[in-house]
Design an enzyme around this catalytic site. Structure first.
Site, mmCIF file in Angstrom:
data_model
loop_
_atom_site.group_PDB
_atom_site.id
_atom_site.type_symbol
_atom_site.label_atom_id
_atom_site.label_comp_id
_atom_site.label_asym_id
_atom_site.label_seq_id
_atom_site.Cartn_x
_atom_site.Cartn_y
_atom_site.Cartn_z
ATOM 1 N N ASN A 48 1.157 -0.943 -0.174
ATOM 2 C CA ASN A 48 -0.076 0.000 0.185
ATOM 3 C C ASN A 48 1.318 0.849 0.053
ATOM 4 O OD1 ASN A 48 -2.112 1.961 -0.090
ATOM 5 N ND2 ASN A 48 -1.886 1.380 2.599
ATOM 6 N N LYS A 66 0.676 4.371 -0.151
ATOM 7 C CA LYS A 66 -0.106 5.993 0.005
ATOM 8 C C LYS A 66 0.320 6.695 -0.650
ATOM 9 C CE LYS A 66 -1.150 3.326 4.645
ATOM 10 N NZ LYS A 66 -0.190 3.530 6.207
ATOM 11 N N HIS A 100 -10.029 1.344 4.449
ATOM 12 C CA HIS A 100 -8.694 1.860 5.091
ATOM 13 C C HIS A 100 -8.379 2.617 6.400
ATOM 14 C CE1 HIS A 100 -4.235 2.205 6.794
ATOM 15 N NE2 HIS A 100 -3.944 1.610 6.125
ATOM 16 N N GLU A 133 -6.826 4.739 7.801
ATOM 17 C CA GLU A 133 -6.884 6.450 7.263
ATOM 18 C C GLU A 133 -7.718 7.630 7.165
ATOM 19 O OE1 GLU A 133 -3.366 5.895 5.215
ATOM 20 O OE2 GLU A 133 -1.774 4.987 7.755
ATOM 21 N N GLU A 173 -5.708 -4.368 10.392
ATOM 22 C CA GLU A 173 -4.698 -3.785 10.263
ATOM 23 C C GLU A 173 -5.149 -3.240 11.749
ATOM 24 O OE1 GLU A 173 -2.439 -2.743 6.658
ATOM 25 O OE2 GLU A 173 -4.150 -1.418 7.181
ATOM 26 N N GLY A 189 2.036 2.293 10.951
ATOM 27 C CA GLY A 189 3.271 3.365 10.795
ATOM 28 C C GLY A 189 4.326 3.070 11.438
ATOM 29 N N SER A 226 3.271 -2.121 10.095
ATOM 30 C CA SER A 226 4.640 -2.433 10.503
ATOM 31 C C SER A 226 5.259 -3.487 10.148
ATOM 32 C CB SER A 226 5.014 -2.022 12.067
ATOM 33 O OG SER A 226 4.407 -0.701 12.100
HETATM 34 P P1 13P Z 1 2.940 0.177 7.490
HETATM 35 O O1 13P Z 1 3.312 -1.101 7.212
HETATM 36 O O2 13P Z 1 3.901 1.653 7.169
HETATM 37 O O3 13P Z 1 2.834 0.534 9.390
HETATM 38 O O4 13P Z 1 1.174 0.708 6.896
HETATM 39 C C1 13P Z 1 0.014 -0.302 7.926
HETATM 40 C C2 13P Z 1 -0.607 -0.123 6.301
HETATM 41 O O5 13P Z 1 -1.830 0.864 7.036
HETATM 42 C C3 13P Z 1 -0.828 -0.780 5.150
HETATM 43 O O6 13P Z 1 -1.768 -0.788 4.506
#
Ligand code: 13P
Length: 252
Positions: free
Chosen positions: A9, A11, A97, A99, A169, A175, A214
């Site tokens: 992903n 982003k 997601h 976010e 997640e 992150g 992560s």
């Molecule tokens: P990270 O792997 O950077 O923690 O992000 C996970 C994520 O949100 C994947 O959609």
């Protein structure tokens, strides 16, 4: 047998031009990977799809999007429809997601509408669920995830197990460098599988359940070894070719 899905992903990172170079290099580096044992997917910004599609065509790498409009068409300035994403080269789309839920106020009803919008054109939704840290501390992580699944899948049907992917997640692990333990990821995987079986019947045995938060080369093998962790949804590490490949190799 569920083929593991290793989904990046990206982003809000990279440009289409840089992504094209990145992708050509990845394809050169794939020679040592047994691509019959793992499915490779990168969920990229929508602007990248039409640039990357001709580069990945006929290769083991598939493309996905990170969000979609709930609407099929109309006066919705700035929105991108599922049919547009499909035509530009996407086969999957990340939906709900954390976010999007946090910064764009997406609730379960909107997430559900987006799942249906994907299904209407044959784009496979990667439905994201997960609790925030306070919910885990209060012991509410399982009820939270079940509530999110129930809301997003209300009235949704699937004909085949490949038609839906679910990604767990935990928001506190995204992150942050904090990862759920492999046992925590498996425990939630089992809870989600059991919910999906109740909802869809035996077809749920084949639905891929991803872990995200992560995931890195040094923890991927342990997570992916679990029975109900069928792949990863990977943010930061998926932007680094060597790390993405190392995780895919662990899965294969
Ligand atoms: P990270 O792997 O950077 O923690 O992000 C996970 C994520 O949100 C994947 O959609």
């Amino acid at each position: 047998m569920r083929t593991p899905l290793i989904a990046g992903n990206w982003k809000l990172h990279t440009t289409p031009t840089a992504a094209a170079d990145w992708m050509r290099s990845l394809l050169e580096d794939l020679t040592d990977l047994d691509v019959s044992r793992v499915e490779l997917l990168l969920n990229v910004p929508a602007t990248h799809l039409a640039v990357l599609a001709p580069i990945t065509e006929g290769t083991p790498v598939q493309l996905g999007a990170q969000d979609v409009s709930a609407h099929a068409e109309g006066a919705y300035t700035g929105e991108i429809s599922a049919a547009m994403l499909l035509d530009a080269g996407a086969r999957y789309c990340v939906i709900g997601h954390s976010e999007r839920r946090e910064y764009h106020a997406e609730d379960d009803a909107l997430v559900r509408a987006k799942v249906l919008a994907c299904q209407a054109v044959g784009l496979v939704p990667i439905l994201c669920v997960g609790e925030v840290e306070s919910q885990r501390e209060a012991g509410e992580h399982e009820t939270t995830v079940i509530r999110q699944l129930g809301g997003a899948l209300d009235g949704v049907d699937i004909a085949r197990s490949q038609d839906l992917v679910v990604a767990y997640e935990p928001v506190w692990a995204i992150g942050t460098g904090k990862t759920a333990t492999a046992d925590d990821a498996q425990a939630m995987g089992a809870v989600m599988r059991s919910f999906l079986k109740g909802r869809f019947g035996p077809v749920a045995d084949g639905i891929r359940l991803l872990y995200g938060g992560s995931m890195k080369p040094d923890n991927a093998a342990e997570l992916l070894a679990k029975a109900d962790v069928d792949g990863g949804l990977i943010g930061g590490a998926s932007l680094k070719r060597d790390q993405y490949l190392a995780i895919a190799t662990a899965a294969a």
